[in-house]
Every structure is written in structure tokens, then in C-alpha cells.
Scaffold this active site. Structure first.
Site, PDB file in Angstrom:
ATOM      1  N   ARG A  27      37.766  73.369  43.425  1.00  0.00           N
ATOM      2  CA  ARG A  27      38.494  72.296  42.734  1.00  0.00           C
ATOM      3  C   ARG A  27      38.009  70.922  43.173  1.00  0.00           C
ATOM      4  O   ARG A  27      38.349  69.898  42.567  1.00  0.00           O
ATOM      5  CB  ARG A  27      39.999  72.404  43.008  1.00  0.00           C
ATOM      6  CG  ARG A  27      40.666  73.660  42.525  1.00  0.00           C
ATOM      7  CD  ARG A  27      42.130  73.708  42.922  1.00  0.00           C
ATOM      8  NE  ARG A  27      42.860  72.611  42.322  1.00  0.00           N
ATOM      9  CZ  ARG A  27      43.397  72.667  41.100  1.00  0.00           C
ATOM     10  NH1 ARG A  27      43.222  73.751  40.365  1.00  0.00           N
ATOM     11  NH2 ARG A  27      44.054  71.659  40.596  1.00  0.00           N
ATOM     12  N   GLY A  99      45.991  64.329  41.340  1.00  0.00           N
ATOM     13  CA  GLY A  99      46.427  63.708  40.087  1.00  0.00           C
ATOM     14  C   GLY A  99      45.952  62.265  40.040  1.00  0.00           C
ATOM     15  O   GLY A  99      45.140  61.832  40.848  1.00  0.00           O
ATOM     16  N   GLU A 486      21.355  80.378  26.960  1.00  0.00           N
ATOM     17  CA  GLU A 486      21.266  80.198  28.419  1.00  0.00           C
ATOM     18  C   GLU A 486      22.103  81.203  29.195  1.00  0.00           C
ATOM     19  O   GLU A 486      21.854  81.429  30.373  1.00  0.00           O
ATOM     20  CB  GLU A 486      21.624  78.777  28.841  1.00  0.00           C
ATOM     21  CG  GLU A 486      23.062  78.375  28.719  1.00  0.00           C
ATOM     22  CD  GLU A 486      23.298  76.976  29.319  1.00  0.00           C
ATOM     23  OE1 GLU A 486      22.662  76.605  30.306  1.00  0.00           O
ATOM     24  OE2 GLU A 486      24.132  76.260  28.745  1.00  0.00           O
TER      25      GLU A 486
HETATM   26  C1  AGP Z   1      24.123  73.045  29.853  1.00  0.00           C
HETATM   27  O1  AGP Z   1      24.921  74.194  29.671  1.00  0.00           O
HETATM   28  C2  AGP Z   1      23.039  73.257  30.880  1.00  0.00           C
HETATM   29  N1  AGP Z   1      23.567  73.705  32.109  1.00  0.00           N
HETATM   30  C3  AGP Z   1      22.113  72.058  31.009  1.00  0.00           C
HETATM   31  O2  AGP Z   1      21.506  71.839  29.755  1.00  0.00           O
HETATM   32  C4  AGP Z   1      22.780  70.731  31.444  1.00  0.00           C
HETATM   33  O3  AGP Z   1      23.583  70.228  30.402  1.00  0.00           O
HETATM   34  C5  AGP Z   1      21.671  69.723  31.737  1.00  0.00           C
HETATM   35  O4  AGP Z   1      20.896  70.205  32.825  1.00  0.00           O
HETATM   36  C6  AGP Z   1      22.192  68.327  32.066  1.00  0.00           C
HETATM   37  O5  AGP Z   1      22.959  68.384  33.231  1.00  0.00           O
HETATM   38  P1  AGP Z   1      23.840  67.077  33.604  1.00  0.00           P
HETATM   39  O6  AGP Z   1      24.854  66.909  32.523  1.00  0.00           O
HETATM   40  O7  AGP Z   1      24.454  67.410  34.923  1.00  0.00           O
HETATM   41  O8  AGP Z   1      22.906  65.907  33.671  1.00  0.00           O
END
Ligand code: AGP
Length: 606
Positions: A27, A99, A486
């Protein structure tokens, strides 16, 4: 989102609390702290870092006692540090809190005028100060806590103790907190997993409930001072299951957390009577001089940018250019000092996105990051930052971060529309009213998931999928395709539906499922044409729409209807079933849903 535990019983509290806190680290894990009461003294230990770092602080044997509180922090106000870690102590009162206290600034001013001095940057610290203020006015401890809670706007789950009395008080409003009922011992915890190894009997506190632990007993009241009765539930969870709150995977838990994640992201942003969305913490440049807005990110966050582009161009009429961060940094982008560069990142640590931010700063451009982790590089180094309060996202496949990113884009668009005079007060009020309904509309979808589980069983053996959508739903289907590929390792490709005749239609046959998002919007008829093209080639279609009477409904393989909302927000509702289908297929295939092969939660290298 933070983790709270408390113990009052017959055994030494310290180890019980630390072990429980470890199970709540998902969390939040940027700092941790503990407070143990013994013979009218409270020992407090706090440490930046994880719970294991806290162990070093408390290994000196000063933390003996059978009553205590502990906290693992996920920073919302005040960067991760020891001084901002919980418990917060003021004189002999200590508090742990999860919160957001929306009115903490006003409360801080009032308390400062009474002579109170603050030691941290947190919103939480106003709580012990308020309790002390009431105690100084002659109230007893329980009454002082009750009056304090009545003054707090926003959300809280709190654990409170003071040295003079062997009493522990817990309370909640809009942040989860439960009471564990053991054998001559009591627990408080942010969720059951933390203490499931000590008891499986729980009271699920409701908003405005207070639990008071005194002598060997506990009683419930509410913040109006009335006695309260709550049922004791028996929870049949294993420890391992419990950490995920009973969900099989963190990803599924996070999909189901989206209503709360969006509610917490919206919290405190709206001044509806004035038709305003408040981002006063941002020192945005003069928007009337802004000629172009850039939105740059990777992966799911890039898809959020593409949705943000539709929102901004439709309502602000400012040109928006989106780009994948790894492309942006190598194409020598033509940036002007009046541009705004928005960088979106759940982790705040994606190397390509950080590099894009540096490119913007090198060109004198105002950089604004939208992040989910306080204290992350993008959160710290951009000129401005807006946080999605989604809570830590553990599953590698991003879900609640995505829908909260879209929510932030929507609120930022309204904020800018007001400043640019593009929308009047009534229009903004209507838009605010729409986004405030979204958490409930997502819950409606989450309450009817069996058709999606059935779909997953029917299509789990397919080797390829094509996802198609138009307009704001092109990025929506891009996100749906990314989720599937993925976590299930099935090839899934997303295309703008209007592109079908320019190539992808050659793929269509009875073996290729086509997922189509086709709401009743301005591209409805055109997308129906695409559906006809696929049907004419014996294609199999799975249709997602907000229109229960979609004219193609009885001609496709399956239809899933989502609640209606405005154009800008429909991607949030359409992506939830796409997330779930991907999850259920992957779960059936037995892949490692939370940690898919070859992937990492944050790509901190190029
Ligand atoms: C999304 O499901 C993936 N894990 C991957 O595309 C991710 O969104 C991307 O690596 C960007 O990560 P970030 O938002 O932490 O920059």
C-alpha cells in the site's frame, strides 16, 4: 494510500506490528514508523525507506509494551522523509493516518494563530495539533478526538494514542480501516491481510465510526458521540491470498480499485459552486500565449496522452502533439518557449520519459508531469506535477494508473478551459457532475463481469486479435490490445477502424477475433460500416458499446454494453472490460499475470 496497523493486547506489540506492517507494504513503502505505549510513555521510531529499514531503528530494545501503532507511508503531501513519516507526535499525542485532509491548510492557519508550531509538510500533522488544542480546552481524550474528527474534511483512517492514558482510538471516513477481534487482544488495520495470522474475526468500520480500546475492552461510537453496534465477520482467507485482499492477482485487485482510485484522484479538486477545478499548486504559464501542448510518455501512459489530446483539442482548441518518449527525444523536436510539455508516468522513473522532460527543459519549455509516485524523478524535477492518487500499482500491467491519468487530463482540461474562457460556469459544472459519476459507473461494470469471463473462455485459444476503434477510441483499443499482449502473450494489434481498407482487412477470416469499440458517437455509422466489412469476410466480432440498441448487436459474436457518459470520459468505461478480458484470458492460460515474462514495472533504462 498508506498502511496502518495497531495492537492492544497481552503480548509485546512491536514484533506483531512490524510483521503486520510488512504485509501492508504494497500500500505504500516510502517511509515507515512505529509508536509503542508503555507505563505512560510512548516510544516513537520513524525511518525513510521500507519497513525493513525501520527494524534497524527499533532494534535498541526501547520499544517494549503491549499497545502500539505502526504506519507505512505512500506520500501524498510532503515528500518521503523521516520528518514527514508517521506517527506524528505533538506533545504526548501520536497519530497515524491514511487519507487526504482537504482543509488542512485552513486548519494549519487556525492552529498557528493559536501558537502551534508544525514540524512537517504533511496534512496529517494537523490532527494531533487539533487534539492537543481540545485537550488544552479541558476536553477528555475521547471527546478531544471526536471533536477533531468532526473538523476534518476529506478522508481519514486514523490510529491515535496519548501517553497519559492506556487508550487507543481508531476511526475512519472514506479510507479503509478494520478492527480485528482476537483472544483478549484487538487489532486495527488498513485491511484484513495484515493481521489474518492472528485473527480471522473482523469488524468493518463504517464512515464516521470510532473504535475505542480501553482496559481489555473495545466499544464503538460515531463522531456524533452516539453508541454504534457493528457485526463481527469471520473471514476465510489464507495469508497469501489476503495480501491481495482476497483477489488472485494484484492486477485484478487494481482493476477493482479503480472506482476508489478515481474518487481519491478527484478529491479536493472541485469548487463546484464557482464551476472551478483547482490546480492552484501549478504555476502554469499564461495559457493565452500557449501555441502548442506536447504530451509525451511510454506504453499505457502514452495511450492516456492520446486520449488527453482529444480532450484538449476538442475543448481548448490548442494544437496538441503526442509522442512516444523514446521517439521524441531523438527527433530534435521543434519546441517553442511558449509550449507546454506534459509528461505522463505512473512510476515517474521511466528513462525515456525523463529524457523527454530534460529535452523540454533544455528548450525552456514549461514541463508538467502527471505521476503516481510522490518523490519520483518526474514528480520532483518537472516544473509542475499533478498526482494521480491511485495508490501503489503493483501489477506490471497498468490499469488504475491509466484511468486516473485520464481523469487528471479531464480535470486539467476543465481548469484550462476556465482560464481560457472556453467554457462557462454551467458547462464546467455539468462536466464536473459527469466525472463524479464515473466511479459509480465503473462499479456498475465491475458488478456484471460474468459475460467477460465467458468471453475469455471462448477466445483464450486464439493466436491473434485485431482491436479497432475510431477517434478517442483508437487509443482506447490500443490500450486494450496492449493489456492482452503483455499479460497473455497473445499477439494483439490495434488499428484505427478507418484504416481497415488500407491493409488490415486482409487479415480478416473466421480465425481472427476483432474487438471493436463502437459507441453511439459521431463515428458510429462509419464504425458500423467497418463491422459490416468484417462480417462480409466471416470475421468474428466482439462489440463494446454504450448503446444497448446497437444496430449490429444481433449480428456479432458478443456484445458488452457499458453505461453512457460524455465523449471525453467514455474511454474510462470502455477500457475496464478490455482490461478484464485480457486478465481473464491470461488467468486461464496460466501466465504470470502480475509479473509477465520479460517485463518490469518501471523501465528505468533506455
Ligand atoms: C503498461 O501496462 C506497461 N506496464 C507499460 O507500457 C507502462 O505503461 C510503460 O512502461 C510506462 O510506464 P510509466 O507509466 O511508469 O512511465
Amino acid at each position: 494510500m498508506c498502511g496502518i496497523v495497531g495492537y492492544k493486547g497481552k503480548d509485546e506489540a512491536c514484533d506483531i506490528l512490524i510483521n503486520a506492517l510488512k504485509k501492508l507494504e504494497y500500500r505504500g513503502y516510502d517511509s515507515a514508523g512505529i509508536a509503542i505505549w508503555h507505563n505512560n510513555k510512548i516510544a516513537v521510531g520513524r525511518k525513510k525507506g521500507k519497513v525493513d529499514d525501520l527494524r534497524k531503528v527499533i532494534s535498541n530494545g526501547n520499544f517494549k509494551g503491549t499497545m502500539g501503532l505502526a504506519h507505512t507511508r505512500w506520500a501524498t503531501h510532503g515528500e518521503p522523509s523521516e520528518r514527514n513519516a508517521h506517527p506524528h507526535r505533538v506533545r504526548d499525542v501520536v497519530v497515524v493516518h491514511n487519507g487526504i485532509i482537504e482543509n488542512y491548510i485552513e486548519l494549519k492557519e487556525k492552529l498557528r494563530n493559536e501558537g502551534h508550531k508544525f514540524a512537517s509538510d504533511t496534512d496529517t500533522e494537523v490532527i494531533p495539533h487539533l487534539i492537543i488544542s481540545h485537550l488544552d480546552k479541558g476536553k477528555d481524550f475521547i471527546e478531544a478526538v471526536r471533536l477533531t474528527l468532526k473538523e476534518l474534511h476529506g478522508s481519514y483512517a486514523v490510529g491515535i494514542m496519548r501517553e497519559k492514558e492506556q487508550i487507543m482510538i481508531a476511526a475512519r471516513k472514506e479510507s479503509p480501516l478494520i478492527v480485528g477481534v482476537g483472544n483478549k487482544e484487538f487489532f486495527i488495520a488498513s485491511d484484513a491481510p495484515a493481521v489474518i495470522d492472528r485473527t480471522n474475526r473482523f469488524i468493518f468500520l463504517e464512515d464516521n465510526d470510532m473504535a475505542v480500546f480501553r482496559d481489555d475492552e473495545m466499544f464503538l461510537m460515531n463522531t456524533d458521540g452516539e453508541k454504534v453496534e457493528r457485526k463481527i465477520h469471520t473471514v476465510n482467507w489464507t495469508g497469501a491470498m489476503a495480501e491481495k485482499g482476497g483477489y488472485r492477482h494484484f492486477m485484478l485487485k487494481e482493476i477493482f480499485e479503480q472506482p476508489r482510485a478515481i474518487s481519491e484522484t478527484l478529491l479536493g479538486r472541485f469548487k463546484e459552486e464557482k464551476g472551478q477545478v483547482d490546480f492552484e499548486e501549478l504555476a502554469l504559464p499564461d495559457l493565452k500565449k500557449v501555441k502548442k501542448i506536447w504530451m509525451v510518455a511510454c506504453g499505457t501512459s502514452y495511450h492516456a496522452c492520446m486520449i488527453g489530446k482529444h480532450m484538449f483539442e476538442a475543448n481548448l482548441r490548442i494544437p496538441v502533439e503526442t509522442d512516444i518518449a523514446s521517439e521524441f527525444r531523438y527527433r530534435n523536436p521543434i519546441l517553442s518557449e511558449n509550449d507546454i510539455l506534459i509528461l505522463v508516468s505512473q512510476s515517474g522513473e521511466t528513462a525515456d520519459t525523463i529524457a523527454a522532460m530534460k529535452e523540454g527543459k533544455r528548450n525552456g519549455v514549461y514541463t508538467l508531469s502527471i505521476c503516481n509516485v510522490l518523490g519520483s524523478t518526474l514528480a520532483r524535477d518537472a516544473d509542475g506535477v499533478i498526482f494521480t492518487h491511485a495508490g501503489p500499482e503493483i501489477g506490471v500491467a497498468s490499469t488504475k494508473a491509466f484511468t486516473t491519468q485520464i481523469s487528471v487530463f479531464f480535470m486539467l482540461m476543465l481548469h484550462m478551459a476556465k482560464k481560457l474562457g472556453k467554457m462557462d460556469t454551467d458547462e464546467i459544472r455539468d462536466m464536473i457532475a459527469e466525472i463524479k459519476k464515473i466511479p459509480h459507473k465503473i462499479q456498475t461494470i465491475l458488478d456484471h463481469i460474468s459475460p467477460l469471463e465467458e468471453l475469455a473462455r471462448r477466445y483464450m485459444t486464439c493466436k491473434d486479435f485485431l482491436y479497432i476503434g475510431r477517434g478517442i477510441h483508437y487509443p482506447t483499443v490500443m490500450e486494450g490490445a496492449l493489456k492482452l499482449k503483455e499479460i497473455s502473450y497473445i499477439h494483439a494489434e490495434a488499428y484505427a477502424a478507418g484504416e481497415m481498407k488500407h491493409g488490415p482487412i486482409a487479415l480478416i477470416d473466421e480465425n481472427l477475433p476483432v474487438v471493436v469499440v463502437s459507441p453511439r458517437d459521431q463515428t458510429y455509422q462509419k464504425t458500423c460500416g467497418n463491422i459490416e466489412e468484417v462480417l462480409a469476410r466471416r470475421g468474428r466480432l466482439i462489440l463494446f458499446t454504450d448503446d444497448p440498441s446497437h444496430e449490429m448487436a444481433d449480428r456479432v459474436d458478443a456484445v458488452f454494453t457499458v453505461p453512457e457518459t460524455i465523449y471525453e470520459l467514455l474511454p474510462i468505461l470502455c477500457v475496464v472490460p478490455l482490461q478484464l478480458i485480457a486478465y481473464y484470458i491470461a488467468n486461464l492460460l496460466g501466465t504470470d499475470v502480475d509479473q509477465p515474462r520479460n517485463l518490469a514495472k518501471s523501465v528505468t533504462v533506455e
